[in-house]
Design a protein around this motif. Structure first.
Motif, PDB file in Angstrom:
ATOM      1  N   LEU A  97      -5.454   8.480 -20.117  1.00 13.48           N
ATOM      2  CA  LEU A  97      -3.908   8.263 -19.393  1.00 13.48           C
ATOM      3  C   LEU A  97      -4.122   6.983 -18.699  1.00 13.48           C
ATOM      4  O   LEU A  97      -5.179   6.820 -17.592  1.00 13.48           O
ATOM      5  CB  LEU A  97      -3.120   9.603 -18.524  1.00 13.48           C
ATOM      6  CG  LEU A  97      -2.829  11.104 -19.905  1.00 13.48           C
ATOM      7  CD1 LEU A  97      -3.066  11.853 -18.757  1.00 13.48           C
ATOM      8  CD2 LEU A  97      -2.052  10.740 -20.939  1.00 13.48           C
ATOM      9  N   SER A  98      -2.988   6.659 -18.311  1.00 15.23           N
ATOM     10  CA  SER A  98      -2.371   5.463 -17.244  1.00 15.23           C
ATOM     11  C   SER A  98      -2.581   6.333 -16.057  1.00 15.23           C
ATOM     12  O   SER A  98      -1.436   7.686 -16.130  1.00 15.23           O
ATOM     13  CB  SER A  98      -0.842   4.730 -18.221  1.00 15.23           C
ATOM     14  OG  SER A  98      -0.730   3.635 -16.466  1.00 15.23           O
ATOM     15  N   TRP A  99      -2.982   6.109 -15.084  1.00 17.22           N
ATOM     16  CA  TRP A  99      -2.617   6.344 -13.901  1.00 17.22           C
ATOM     17  C   TRP A  99      -3.410   5.370 -12.243  1.00 17.22           C
ATOM     18  O   TRP A  99      -3.788   5.018 -12.685  1.00 17.22           O
ATOM     19  CB  TRP A  99      -3.798   7.772 -13.914  1.00 17.22           C
ATOM     20  CG  TRP A  99      -4.900   7.753 -13.376  1.00 17.22           C
ATOM     21  CD1 TRP A  99      -5.795   7.397 -14.543  1.00 17.22           C
ATOM     22  CD2 TRP A  99      -6.199   7.564 -12.406  1.00 17.22           C
ATOM     23  NE1 TRP A  99      -7.380   6.993 -14.282  1.00 17.22           N
ATOM     24  CE2 TRP A  99      -7.533   7.212 -13.058  1.00 17.22           C
ATOM     25  CE3 TRP A  99      -5.473   7.947 -11.450  1.00 17.22           C
ATOM     26  CZ2 TRP A  99      -8.236   7.777 -11.952  1.00 17.22           C
ATOM     27  CZ3 TRP A  99      -6.939   7.562 -10.236  1.00 17.22           C
ATOM     28  CH2 TRP A  99      -8.438   7.626 -10.238  1.00 17.22           C
ATOM     29  N   SER A 100      -3.064   5.806 -11.456  1.00 14.82           N
ATOM     30  CA  SER A 100      -3.320   5.515 -10.399  1.00 14.82           C
ATOM     31  C   SER A 100      -3.576   6.245  -8.387  1.00 14.82           C
ATOM     32  O   SER A 100      -2.607   7.141  -8.715  1.00 14.82           O
ATOM     33  CB  SER A 100      -2.692   3.701  -9.924  1.00 14.82           C
ATOM     34  OG  SER A 100      -1.376   4.844  -9.544  1.00 14.82           O
ATOM     35  N   PHE A 101      -3.786   5.662  -7.641  1.00 15.77           N
ATOM     36  CA  PHE A 101      -3.948   6.424  -6.714  1.00 15.77           C
ATOM     37  C   PHE A 101      -2.428   6.277  -5.657  1.00 15.77           C
ATOM     38  O   PHE A 101      -2.149   5.245  -5.651  1.00 15.77           O
ATOM     39  CB  PHE A 101      -5.433   6.438  -5.689  1.00 15.77           C
ATOM     40  CG  PHE A 101      -6.345   6.722  -6.500  1.00 15.77           C
ATOM     41  CD1 PHE A 101      -6.611   8.420  -6.678  1.00 15.77           C
ATOM     42  CD2 PHE A 101      -8.026   6.528  -6.694  1.00 15.77           C
ATOM     43  CE1 PHE A 101      -8.022   8.886  -6.627  1.00 15.77           C
ATOM     44  CE2 PHE A 101      -8.645   6.855  -7.332  1.00 15.77           C
ATOM     45  CZ  PHE A 101      -8.860   7.816  -6.866  1.00 15.77           C
ATOM     46  N   ASP A 102      -2.006   7.154  -4.790  1.00 16.38           N
ATOM     47  CA  ASP A 102      -1.435   7.053  -4.194  1.00 16.38           C
ATOM     48  C   ASP A 102      -1.389   7.003  -2.820  1.00 16.38           C
ATOM     49  O   ASP A 102      -2.658   8.452  -2.647  1.00 16.38           O
ATOM     50  CB  ASP A 102       0.064   8.021  -4.180  1.00 16.38           C
ATOM     51  CG  ASP A 102       0.336   8.717  -4.789  1.00 16.38           C
ATOM     52  OD1 ASP A 102      -0.233  10.192  -3.149  1.00 16.38           O
ATOM     53  OD2 ASP A 102       0.476   9.896  -4.997  1.00 16.38           O
ATOM     54  N   GLU A 103      -0.839   7.425  -1.501  1.00 18.58           N
ATOM     55  CA  GLU A 103      -1.100   7.518  -0.106  1.00 18.58           C
ATOM     56  C   GLU A 103      -0.641   8.835   0.229  1.00 18.58           C
ATOM     57  O   GLU A 103      -0.257   8.197   1.432  1.00 18.58           O
ATOM     58  CB  GLU A 103      -1.038   7.047   0.550  1.00 18.58           C
ATOM     59  CG  GLU A 103      -1.726   5.765   0.447  1.00 18.58           C
ATOM     60  CD  GLU A 103      -3.427   5.679   0.519  1.00 18.58           C
ATOM     61  OE1 GLU A 103      -3.157   6.095   1.311  1.00 18.58           O
ATOM     62  OE2 GLU A 103      -4.224   5.123  -0.346  1.00 18.58           O
ATOM     63  N   ARG A 104       0.074   9.457  -0.524  1.00 22.11           N
ATOM     64  CA  ARG A 104       0.873  10.466   0.029  1.00 22.11           C
ATOM     65  C   ARG A 104      -0.244  11.243   0.869  1.00 22.11           C
ATOM     66  O   ARG A 104      -1.458  11.957   0.706  1.00 22.11           O
ATOM     67  CB  ARG A 104       1.546  12.113  -1.159  1.00 22.11           C
ATOM     68  CG  ARG A 104       2.392  11.698  -2.011  1.00 22.11           C
ATOM     69  CD  ARG A 104       2.874  12.102  -3.321  1.00 22.11           C
ATOM     70  NE  ARG A 104       1.856  12.182  -4.162  1.00 22.11           N
ATOM     71  CZ  ARG A 104       1.983  12.478  -5.514  1.00 22.11           C
ATOM     72  NH1 ARG A 104       2.326  14.125  -5.111  1.00 22.11           N
ATOM     73  NH2 ARG A 104       1.124  11.901  -6.556  1.00 22.11           N
ATOM     74  N   GLN A 105       0.667  12.198   1.960  1.00 20.58           N
ATOM     75  CA  GLN A 105      -0.098  12.911   3.180  1.00 20.58           C
ATOM     76  C   GLN A 105       0.566  14.480   2.609  1.00 20.58           C
ATOM     77  O   GLN A 105       0.915  14.852   3.005  1.00 20.58           O
ATOM     78  CB  GLN A 105       0.359  12.672   4.383  1.00 20.58           C
ATOM     79  CG  GLN A 105      -0.756  11.088   4.672  1.00 20.58           C
ATOM     80  CD  GLN A 105      -0.606  10.943   5.986  1.00 20.58           C
ATOM     81  OE1 GLN A 105       0.547  11.252   6.495  1.00 20.58           O
ATOM     82  NE2 GLN A 105      -1.081   9.725   6.393  1.00 20.58           N
ATOM     83  N   TRP A 106       0.260  15.210   1.836  1.00 17.79           N
ATOM     84  CA  TRP A 106       0.572  16.596   1.433  1.00 17.79           C
ATOM     85  C   TRP A 106      -0.047  17.695   1.602  1.00 17.79           C
ATOM     86  O   TRP A 106      -1.177  17.516   2.764  1.00 17.79           O
ATOM     87  CB  TRP A 106       0.585  16.695  -0.670  1.00 17.79           C
ATOM     88  CG  TRP A 106      -1.298  16.197  -0.517  1.00 17.79           C
ATOM     89  CD1 TRP A 106      -1.781  15.729  -1.110  1.00 17.79           C
ATOM     90  CD2 TRP A 106      -2.879  17.933  -0.684  1.00 17.79           C
ATOM     91  NE1 TRP A 106      -3.464  15.816  -1.107  1.00 17.79           N
ATOM     92  CE2 TRP A 106      -3.641  17.262  -0.808  1.00 17.79           C
ATOM     93  CE3 TRP A 106      -2.027  19.068  -0.439  1.00 17.79           C
ATOM     94  CZ2 TRP A 106      -4.801  17.868  -1.041  1.00 17.79           C
ATOM     95  CZ3 TRP A 106      -3.015  20.153  -0.653  1.00 17.79           C
ATOM     96  CH2 TRP A 106      -4.514  19.325  -1.031  1.00 17.79           C
ATOM     97  N   SER A 107       0.624  18.658   2.030  1.00 22.18           N
ATOM     98  CA  SER A 107       0.284  19.541   2.252  1.00 22.18           C
ATOM     99  C   SER A 107       0.540  21.228   1.156  1.00 22.18           C
ATOM    100  O   SER A 107       1.135  21.489   0.651  1.00 22.18           O
ATOM    101  CB  SER A 107       1.269  19.928   3.936  1.00 22.18           C
ATOM    102  OG  SER A 107       0.502  21.191   4.808  1.00 22.18           O
TER     103      SER A 107
END
Length: 199
Positions: A67-77
């Motif tokens: 799949l086409s994908w990349s990282f992101d900078e989400r600061q999830w909880s």
């Protein structure tokens, strides 16, 4: 071998989370993979993103499925979605009546998780059609409790089902499982710094 315990465990999880349906799997990573496979025609031309701080099997799975994908900078909880999908990685979240409506919400029962079964996962979903397709995907294309050799297998499936022994343990532990931690992005390393993602 009867899978009635698996069906009972799925029903109990669906009730606990307040979800219409639940499909038990052998782990959360495979639960996410099955959801990606279920929606492959919807997402095949989309760029998917996942947080840079998550469990390493998630980007590996996106690679595995080409799949086409990349990282992101989400600061999830507590949980996060795989962007541009309806899939939620809820591996570290444990709260009753917390199903996210119309999602494919994936759970983990790995040994560090509140419902510690050693291994295992599940997918919460909102409709019977998705439930049946996910059951077939998880169980070698089979549906129901009859021997596979007597069924007309009409769809490709994977060997990602939960065993009855794990389900029985889940039924025993579910009433007392509690979360003692709020997990978040900072509990994970920065994956984009790993050599495997920079080749």
């Amino acid at each position: 071998m009867s899978f009635s315990a698996v069906n009972d465990f799925e029903d109990s999880l669906a009730e606990w989370w307040n979800a219409p349906y639940c499909v038990a799997t052998d782990c959360c990573t495979h639960a996410i993979e099955l959801c990606l496979r279920l929606d492959k025609d919807l997402i095949k031309d989309r760029l998917l993103t996942v947080p840079d701080h998550t469990y390493i099997s998630i980007p590996f799975t996106l690679e595995k499925l080409n799949l086409s994908w990349s990282f992101d900078e989400r600061q999830w909880s507590e949980y996060y979605s795989i962007s541009n999908t309806r899939i939620i990685d809820s591996a570290v979240y444990w709260e009753p009546n917390s199903y996210v409506e119309n999602s494919l919400q994936c759970l983990s029962f790995q040994f560090k998780k509140p419902l510690n079964l050693g291994r295992g996962g599940a997918i919460l979903c909102s409709n019977k059609e998705d439930y049946v397709k996910l059951k077939k995907l998880a169980y070698d294309g089979r549906y129901g409790d009859t021997a596979w050799a007597t069924q007309d297998i009409s769809t490709i499936g994977y060997h990602y089902y939960m065993t009855p022994e794990t389900a029985k343990l889940g039924l025993t532990k579910l009433p007392t499982a509690i979360s003692n931690k709020t997990w978040q992005w900072s509990d994970y390393p920065q994956l984009s710094s790993y050599s495997v993602f920079n080749t």
